[in-house]
Write a protein that holds these residues in place. Sequence first.
Motif, short mmCIF file in Angstrom:
data_model
loop_
_atom_site.label_atom_id
_atom_site.label_comp_id
_atom_site.label_asym_id
_atom_site.label_seq_id
_atom_site.Cartn_x
_atom_site.Cartn_y
_atom_site.Cartn_z
N GLU A 1 -5.56 5.96 -5.23
CA GLU A 1 -5.70 7.12 -4.33
C GLU A 1 -6.94 7.93 -4.70
O GLU A 1 -7.67 8.40 -3.83
CB GLU A 1 -4.46 8.00 -4.37
CG GLU A 1 -3.22 7.35 -3.82
CD GLU A 1 -3.29 7.04 -2.34
OE1 GLU A 1 -4.05 7.71 -1.61
OE2 GLU A 1 -2.58 6.12 -1.89
N ARG A 2 -7.19 8.09 -5.98
CA ARG A 2 -8.38 8.80 -6.42
C ARG A 2 -9.65 8.05 -6.04
O ARG A 2 -10.64 8.64 -5.62
CB ARG A 2 -8.33 9.00 -7.94
CG ARG A 2 -9.42 9.92 -8.45
CD ARG A 2 -9.26 10.21 -9.92
NE ARG A 2 -8.03 10.95 -10.13
CZ ARG A 2 -7.36 10.97 -11.28
NH1 ARG A 2 -7.82 10.29 -12.31
NH2 ARG A 2 -6.25 11.65 -11.40
N LEU A 3 -9.63 6.73 -6.15
CA LEU A 3 -10.78 5.92 -5.74
C LEU A 3 -11.06 6.12 -4.25
O LEU A 3 -12.21 6.35 -3.86
CB LEU A 3 -10.54 4.43 -6.02
CG LEU A 3 -11.55 3.47 -5.42
CD1 LEU A 3 -12.93 3.66 -6.05
CD2 LEU A 3 -11.07 2.05 -5.56
N TRP A 4 -10.02 6.02 -3.40
CA TRP A 4 -10.23 6.17 -1.96
C TRP A 4 -10.75 7.56 -1.62
O TRP A 4 -11.63 7.71 -0.77
CB TRP A 4 -8.95 5.89 -1.18
CG TRP A 4 -8.53 4.46 -1.21
CD1 TRP A 4 -7.30 3.98 -1.47
CD2 TRP A 4 -9.35 3.29 -0.96
NE1 TRP A 4 -7.29 2.61 -1.42
CE2 TRP A 4 -8.53 2.16 -1.11
CE3 TRP A 4 -10.70 3.11 -0.65
CZ2 TRP A 4 -9.02 0.86 -0.94
CZ3 TRP A 4 -11.18 1.83 -0.49
CH2 TRP A 4 -10.34 0.72 -0.63
N ALA B 1 15.04 -3.35 -12.41
CA ALA B 1 14.86 -2.08 -11.69
C ALA B 1 13.44 -1.98 -11.14
O ALA B 1 12.49 -2.45 -11.75
CB ALA B 1 15.14 -0.91 -12.62
N ASN B 2 13.33 -1.38 -9.99
CA ASN B 2 12.02 -1.15 -9.37
C ASN B 2 11.43 0.12 -9.96
O ASN B 2 12.00 1.19 -9.83
CB ASN B 2 12.19 -1.02 -7.85
CG ASN B 2 10.85 -0.88 -7.15
OD1 ASN B 2 9.81 -0.84 -7.78
ND2 ASN B 2 10.90 -0.82 -5.85
N HIS B 3 10.29 0.00 -10.63
CA HIS B 3 9.67 1.13 -11.32
C HIS B 3 8.53 1.74 -10.52
O HIS B 3 7.69 2.42 -11.07
CB HIS B 3 9.17 0.71 -12.70
CG HIS B 3 10.27 0.30 -13.62
ND1 HIS B 3 11.12 1.20 -14.18
CD2 HIS B 3 10.67 -0.92 -14.05
CE1 HIS B 3 12.00 0.57 -14.93
NE2 HIS B 3 11.75 -0.72 -14.87
N CYS B 4 8.46 1.45 -9.23
CA CYS B 4 7.39 1.97 -8.40
C CYS B 4 7.62 3.46 -8.15
O CYS B 4 8.68 3.87 -7.69
CB CYS B 4 7.33 1.21 -7.07
SG CYS B 4 5.95 1.74 -6.06
N ARG B 5 6.65 4.25 -8.51
CA ARG B 5 6.71 5.69 -8.30
C ARG B 5 5.42 6.14 -7.65
O ARG B 5 4.43 5.41 -7.62
CB ARG B 5 6.87 6.43 -9.63
CG ARG B 5 8.10 6.03 -10.41
CD ARG B 5 8.08 6.72 -11.73
NE ARG B 5 6.77 6.49 -12.35
CZ ARG B 5 6.48 6.69 -13.61
NH1 ARG B 5 7.38 7.15 -14.42
NH2 ARG B 5 5.29 6.47 -14.08
N ALA B 6 5.42 7.35 -7.16
CA ALA B 6 4.22 7.89 -6.53
C ALA B 6 3.05 7.91 -7.51
O ALA B 6 1.90 7.68 -7.11
CB ALA B 6 4.49 9.29 -6.02
N ASP C 1 2.27 5.75 -9.65
CA ASP C 1 1.71 4.42 -9.84
C ASP C 1 0.43 4.22 -9.04
O ASP C 1 -0.42 3.41 -9.39
CB ASP C 1 2.71 3.33 -9.46
CG ASP C 1 3.90 3.28 -10.40
OD1 ASP C 1 3.80 3.84 -11.51
OD2 ASP C 1 4.92 2.70 -10.01
N ASN C 2 0.29 4.94 -7.94
CA ASN C 2 -0.85 4.78 -7.05
C ASN C 2 -1.96 5.79 -7.29
O ASN C 2 -2.94 5.81 -6.55
CB ASN C 2 -0.39 4.89 -5.59
CG ASN C 2 0.47 3.72 -5.20
OD1 ASN C 2 0.25 2.60 -5.63
ND2 ASN C 2 1.46 3.99 -4.38
#
Length: 83
Positions: A15-18, A3-8, A10-11
């Motif tokens: 995103e906080r770094l950027w 199963a693909n466990h990629c969720r929002a 995960d980033n």
Amino acid sequence: MQANHCRATDNIFIERLWRTLKYECVYLHAWETGSETKAAIRKWMTFYNHQRPHSALGGKPPALVYWQRNDINQPDQQVQRVA
């Protein structure tokens, strides 16, 4: 099939770094060339990783926490560092 466990969520860390990079570095300057921009962002990333205190890390910079964890988890291994 796995199963693909990629969720929002995960980033969230990248995103906080950027967001931090933009507000603490990019939006505060008007560089004239790409090379100036690249050098300034490189300098900021070094500051972010080695000097900037992070509240989630008890006020320590990420590099310090990384190396402390690495030393604890692998006490018998010698770390070779390139000068």
